[in-house]
Each structure stands twice: as structure tokens, then as C-alpha cells.
Design a protein around this motif. Structure first.
Motif, PDB file in Angstrom:
ATOM      1  N   PHE A  86      14.366  23.601  41.981  1.00 35.40           N
ATOM      2  CA  PHE A  86      13.699  22.301  41.886  1.00 35.40           C
ATOM      3  C   PHE A  86      12.395  22.335  42.673  1.00 35.40           C
ATOM      4  CE2 PHE A  86      18.229  21.521  41.362  1.00 35.40           C
ATOM      5  CZ  PHE A  86      18.249  20.759  40.201  1.00 35.40           C
ATOM      6  N   GLU A  87      11.315  22.126  41.957  1.00 36.20           N
ATOM      7  CA  GLU A  87       9.984  22.197  42.553  1.00 36.20           C
ATOM      8  C   GLU A  87       9.277  20.848  42.377  1.00 36.20           C
ATOM      9  OE1 GLU A  87       5.755  24.589  41.879  1.00 36.20           O
ATOM     10  OE2 GLU A  87       7.490  24.978  40.599  1.00 36.20           O
ATOM     11  N   ALA A  88       8.824  20.274  43.479  1.00 39.40           N
ATOM     12  CA  ALA A  88       8.155  18.973  43.437  1.00 39.40           C
ATOM     13  C   ALA A  88       6.750  19.098  43.998  1.00 39.40           C
ATOM     14  CB  ALA A  88       8.948  17.937  44.208  1.00 39.40           C
ATOM     15  N   ARG A  89       5.815  18.421  43.337  1.00 38.61           N
ATOM     16  CA  ARG A  89       4.430  18.381  43.808  1.00 38.61           C
ATOM     17  C   ARG A  89       3.869  16.991  43.549  1.00 38.61           C
ATOM     18  NH1 ARG A  89       1.539  24.083  41.866  1.00 38.61           N
ATOM     19  NH2 ARG A  89       2.918  25.490  43.037  1.00 38.61           N
ATOM     20  N   ASN A  90       3.011  16.551  44.459  1.00 36.12           N
ATOM     21  CA  ASN A  90       2.362  15.249  44.321  1.00 36.12           C
ATOM     22  C   ASN A  90       0.888  15.425  43.974  1.00 36.12           C
ATOM     23  OD1 ASN A  90       4.654  13.801  44.824  1.00 36.12           O
ATOM     24  ND2 ASN A  90       4.110  13.212  46.911  1.00 36.12           N
ATOM     25  N   ASP A  91       0.440  14.639  43.023  1.00 37.98           N
ATOM     26  CA  ASP A  91      -0.977  14.563  42.674  1.00 37.98           C
ATOM     27  C   ASP A  91      -1.519  13.281  43.299  1.00 37.98           C
ATOM     28  OD1 ASP A  91      -3.476  14.470  41.575  1.00 37.98           O
ATOM     29  OD2 ASP A  91      -2.808  14.152  39.508  1.00 37.98           O
ATOM     30  N   VAL A  92      -2.108  13.411  44.487  1.00 39.13           N
ATOM     31  CA  VAL A  92      -2.551  12.240  45.236  1.00 39.13           C
ATOM     32  C   VAL A  92      -3.634  11.479  44.482  1.00 39.13           C
ATOM     33  CG1 VAL A  92      -3.585  11.457  47.402  1.00 39.13           C
ATOM     34  CG2 VAL A  92      -1.939  13.344  47.415  1.00 39.13           C
ATOM     35  N   SER A  93      -4.554  12.188  43.836  1.00 37.20           N
ATOM     36  CA  SER A  93      -5.648  11.524  43.130  1.00 37.20           C
ATOM     37  C   SER A  93      -5.152  10.657  41.980  1.00 37.20           C
ATOM     38  CB  SER A  93      -6.634  12.568  42.603  1.00 37.20           C
ATOM     39  OG  SER A  93      -5.994  13.443  41.680  1.00 37.20           O
ATOM     40  N   GLY A  94      -4.019  11.062  41.370  1.00 38.42           N
ATOM     41  CA  GLY A  94      -3.473  10.290  40.256  1.00 38.42           C
ATOM     42  C   GLY A  94      -2.259   9.470  40.620  1.00 38.42           C
ATOM     43  N   SER A  95      -1.922   9.423  41.932  1.00 37.54           N
ATOM     44  CA  SER A  95      -0.741   8.687  42.406  1.00 37.54           C
ATOM     45  C   SER A  95       0.495   9.050  41.580  1.00 37.54           C
ATOM     46  CB  SER A  95      -0.995   7.172  42.354  1.00 37.54           C
ATOM     47  OG  SER A  95      -2.077   6.820  43.182  1.00 37.54           O
ATOM     48  N   THR A  96       0.658  10.349  41.354  1.00 36.06           N
ATOM     49  CA  THR A  96       1.729  10.841  40.482  1.00 36.06           C
ATOM     50  C   THR A  96       2.534  11.922  41.186  1.00 36.06           C
ATOM     51  OG1 THR A  96       0.407  10.382  38.507  1.00 36.06           O
ATOM     52  CG2 THR A  96       2.252  11.895  38.250  1.00 36.06           C
ATOM     53  N   SER A  97       3.853  11.849  41.042  1.00 36.03           N
ATOM     54  CA  SER A  97       4.744  12.879  41.554  1.00 36.03           C
ATOM     55  C   SER A  97       5.330  13.640  40.373  1.00 36.03           C
ATOM     56  CB  SER A  97       5.868  12.256  42.390  1.00 36.03           C
ATOM     57  OG  SER A  97       6.713  13.265  42.919  1.00 36.03           O
ATOM     58  N   ASN A  98       5.371  14.955  40.476  1.00 34.67           N
ATOM     59  CA  ASN A  98       5.867  15.807  39.398  1.00 34.67           C
ATOM     60  C   ASN A  98       7.071  16.609  39.863  1.00 34.67           C
ATOM     61  OD1 ASN A  98       3.614  15.236  37.499  1.00 34.67           O
ATOM     62  ND2 ASN A  98       2.394  16.310  39.045  1.00 34.67           N
ATOM     63  N   LEU A  99       8.067  16.695  39.006  1.00 34.13           N
ATOM     64  CA  LEU A  99       9.261  17.494  39.287  1.00 34.13           C
ATOM     65  C   LEU A  99       9.436  18.525  38.187  1.00 34.13           C
ATOM     66  CD1 LEU A  99      11.892  17.934  40.989  1.00 34.13           C
ATOM     67  CD2 LEU A  99      13.027  16.412  39.340  1.00 34.13           C
ATOM     68  N   ARG A 100       9.643  19.768  38.599  1.00 37.42           N
ATOM     69  CA  ARG A 100       9.888  20.839  37.642  1.00 37.42           C
ATOM     70  C   ARG A 100      11.259  21.448  37.932  1.00 37.42           C
ATOM     71  NH1 ARG A 100       6.569  23.925  34.325  1.00 37.42           N
ATOM     72  NH2 ARG A 100       4.734  22.952  35.241  1.00 37.42           N
ATOM     73  N   VAL A 101      12.055  21.630  36.872  1.00 40.06           N
ATOM     74  CA  VAL A 101      13.384  22.223  36.988  1.00 40.06           C
ATOM     75  C   VAL A 101      13.345  23.587  36.306  1.00 40.06           C
ATOM     76  CG1 VAL A 101      15.848  21.894  36.610  1.00 40.06           C
ATOM     77  CG2 VAL A 101      14.362  19.899  36.866  1.00 40.06           C
ATOM     78  N   HIS A 102      13.633  24.639  37.051  1.00 46.05           N
ATOM     79  CA  HIS A 102      13.559  26.005  36.539  1.00 46.05           C
ATOM     80  C   HIS A 102      14.942  26.528  36.149  1.00 46.05           C
ATOM     81  CE1 HIS A 102       9.374  26.365  37.871  1.00 46.05           C
ATOM     82  NE2 HIS A 102       9.738  25.822  39.031  1.00 46.05           N
ATOM     83  N   GLN A 103      14.927  27.542  35.290  1.00 46.95           N
ATOM     84  CA  GLN A 103      16.147  28.253  34.893  1.00 46.95           C
ATOM     85  C   GLN A 103      17.271  27.270  34.529  1.00 46.95           C
ATOM     86  OE1 GLN A 103      16.659  31.665  34.480  1.00 46.95           O
ATOM     87  NE2 GLN A 103      14.430  31.741  34.690  1.00 46.95           N
ATOM     88  N   LEU A 104      17.011  26.521  33.487  1.00 47.01           N
ATOM     89  CA  LEU A 104      17.927  25.449  33.085  1.00 47.01           C
ATOM     90  C   LEU A 104      19.302  25.984  32.707  1.00 47.01           C
ATOM     91  CD1 LEU A 104      15.556  23.247  30.906  1.00 47.01           C
ATOM     92  CD2 LEU A 104      16.393  22.748  33.200  1.00 47.01           C
ATOM     93  N   THR A 105      20.310  25.227  33.113  1.00 46.77           N
ATOM     94  CA  THR A 105      21.689  25.476  32.695  1.00 46.77           C
ATOM     95  C   THR A 105      22.232  24.182  32.097  1.00 46.77           C
ATOM     96  OG1 THR A 105      22.648  24.799  34.823  1.00 46.77           O
ATOM     97  CG2 THR A 105      21.987  27.120  34.578  1.00 46.77           C
TER      98      THR A 105
END
Length: 308
Positions: A86-105
């Protein structure tokens, strides 16, 4: 005076409450095993720079579990979740939080929510959610199977339109009605999504819009799906029935006549057939139950007639 003060406090609280929004995209994600999925949470109504965004996962039939929270440039993982997955990153300029889920099961098939605390009132706000499907079936929406049926017969000065959407997967879809680019949702009724073909994983749904017969506004049935977004316009009820559908919603034969009546009749016959099948199955079940009780009643009689 006390009542006025209470009213002012209530209005102030309601105003603050309504300002915080978390809009999640997309509505759903369909990916195969071992692939990755990325979802976003666009926020407004608070200071994004100093806030902590929380991400939750809710598996079917289970309570939501927090995966992590992110803020001030750092990510804190909850117990039981892997930072490599689980990888999370925030885009401060766009007031957006992104979550990426790897190697799905298959376990990752769930609904994911973003959330934020309002420390002023001690309230946690949640986003609308993104539903993740882990499947080999590709997301689809068959535009040729979308029908905006002609208005119903007038009742009390009102007519109703129906937007019928068939053959889509997965079963996450958002349908709204617009009136000259303004939401007319208060006049709409959304039916449940049904699964007419479980083997093919094909879903259908309908939505009704009731309006005054004599209004001159232009309406459209707008749909949002993982695979495709679009809308079908509906003209004023005063216009002829032939012009009330868009190309692709109703098939036309070579002589140019419209098959709106055939589509309506086909839909009605299909509904009647489904109801008949359900009633037949219920009757059969009742018949089996009656035979079972008759058999149970006769069994003790036979045993009493036997010699010890």
C-alpha cells in the motif's frame, strides 16, 4: 434570546459541516491478480497542508479497517498492512491524496475509503468510496443497450421517462438526471441493479424521471461507469415521440420508422415473463412443502399398524 443564540450556533455548525468534502475517483476499479490499482481522493473545505488523510479498506461483510494515514510528508501504516503493498502520496497543489495497491490478490477486492478528522467538532468525514474488483472479466458498458423510453401516459399533469441501461460490468454505476446542466435529482427514482445473467456477469438498471407535462426544459440521462461516461438527452414532452430518443438508443428499420413501441412491449413482456417464472417457482416450492408434511403425517400411522 437564548433560542436565537442556539440557532446561530446550529447554523454555524451546519455551515462548517457542509464545507468539508472528499470526492473519490473512480467509482470502481477492475484489475486482474498481481496488477496494481490507483485511486484518488480530492478534498476541499479544510487546510490540506496540515491535515492527515486516512485510508480504510472494507471487505464484504466486514467492518472497515484503517490501512494508513498520511500527512506532514510522512506515512504511518497500521498493524497488519504492508508498506510495500500500500503506497500513499499526497498532491498538495491539488489537495488530493492518492492510494496505490500493488500485487493485487482476491483479498484486496473491497471498498476503499478516504477520511479526514474535523477536530473543531470531533467529526470524521468519509469519502464516497472506490470499489475494487479483482477479476479476469474486463469492465464494460454496452452503449447500444442504453434506451431512453418515450414518456408514459399523463397522470395528474405529469409524465415519466425511463432510462434503461443494460449489459454493464461491474455493478457500480451512477445515474443522474440533468435539467439544462442543472441537477434534477429530486424528481428521479433509481431502481435496484439486477443481474439477469449471473454466468455472463452482466448487470442492468433503470431510472425514472417524473416531470410536469407542460414544461419546456431539456433533460438528459447521465451515466458514470468505470469503462465509460456519457448522457442521453430527452427533449420536451410536447415534442413528438420519434424525436425523444437519441441515435443508438432505439434501433430503426430500413423504412425509417421508430421501434419505440416494440422496445416498450419487449420490456413489458420480459418483465411479465420474469414475474411468471418467480410465481411458478414459489408454487412449486409450496407444493413440495405440502407433500413433505403429508408424508410426515402418514409415517406415524404406518408405524402404528406394524406389529411390535
Amino acid at each position: 434570546m437564548l433560542l436565537l443564540q442556539v440557532l446561530i450556533v446550529t447554523l454555524t455548525w451546519s455551515y462548517g459541516y457542509s464545507q468539508i468534502t472528499l470526492l473519490q475517483t473512480p467509482l470502481s476499479f477492475t484489475r486482474t491478480v498481481s496488477k496494481s490499482a490507483r485511486m484518488s481522493c480530492k478534498t476541499s473545505g479544510f487546510n490540506f497542508n496540515s491535515a492527515y488523510i486516512h485510508w480504510y479498506r472494507q471487505n464484504p461483510g466486514a467492518a472497515p479497517k484503517r490501512i494508513l494515514y498520511i500527512g506532514s510528508g510522512s506515512v504511518s501504516m497500521d498493524e497488519g498492512f504492508d508498506s510495500k503493498k500500500f503506497e500513499a502520496r499526497n498532491d498538495v497543489s491539488g489537495s488530493t491524496s492518492n492510494l496505490r495497491v500493488h500485487q493485487l490478490t482476491e483479498e484486496d477486492a473491497a471498498t476503499y475509503y478516504c477520511a479526514v478528522w474535523d477536530h473543531t467538532y470531533g467529526i470524521k468525514y468519509f469519502g464516497s468510496g472506490t470499489k475494487l474488483f479483482v477479476s479476469n472479466i474486463q469492465a464494460r458498458l454496452n452503449v447500444s443497450m442504453i434506451q431512453v423510453l418515450p414518456p408514459s401516459s399523463e397522470q395528474d399533469g405529469k409524465v415519466s421517462y425511463m432510462c434503461l441501461i443494460q449489459d454493464f460490468y461491474p455493478n457500480v454505476i451512477k445515474v443522474t438526471w440533468e435539467d439544462d446542466k442543472k441537477n434534477a435529482e429530486e424528481n428521479a427514482v433509481h431502481e435496484e441493479i439486477w443481474d439477469p445473467d449471473a454466468n455472463q456477469k452482466s448487470y442492468s438498471m433503470s431510472s425514472w424521471l417524473t416531470v410536469d407535462k407542460n414544461n419546456n426544459k431539456n433533460y438528459s440521462c447521465k451515466y458514470q461507469h468505470e469503462s465509460k461516461d456519457g448522457s442521453h438527452p430527452i427533449e420536451s414532452p410536447d415534442t413528438p415521440v420519434v424525436s425523444q430518443t437519441t441515435e443508438g438508443c432505439i434501433n430503426k428499420p430500413e423504412n425509417g420508422t421508430t421501434l419505440s413501441t416494440d422496445i416498450t412491449d419487449s420490456f413489458m413482456h420480459r418483465t411479465a415473463y420474469l414475474i411468471y417464472i418467480v410465481l411458478l417457482l414459489k408454487s412449486t416450492m409450496y407444493y413440495v412443502i405440502v407433500l413433505f408434511f403429508i408424508y410426515r403425517m402418514q409415517s406415524p400411522i404406518k408405524h402404528r399398524g406394524k406389529k411390535p
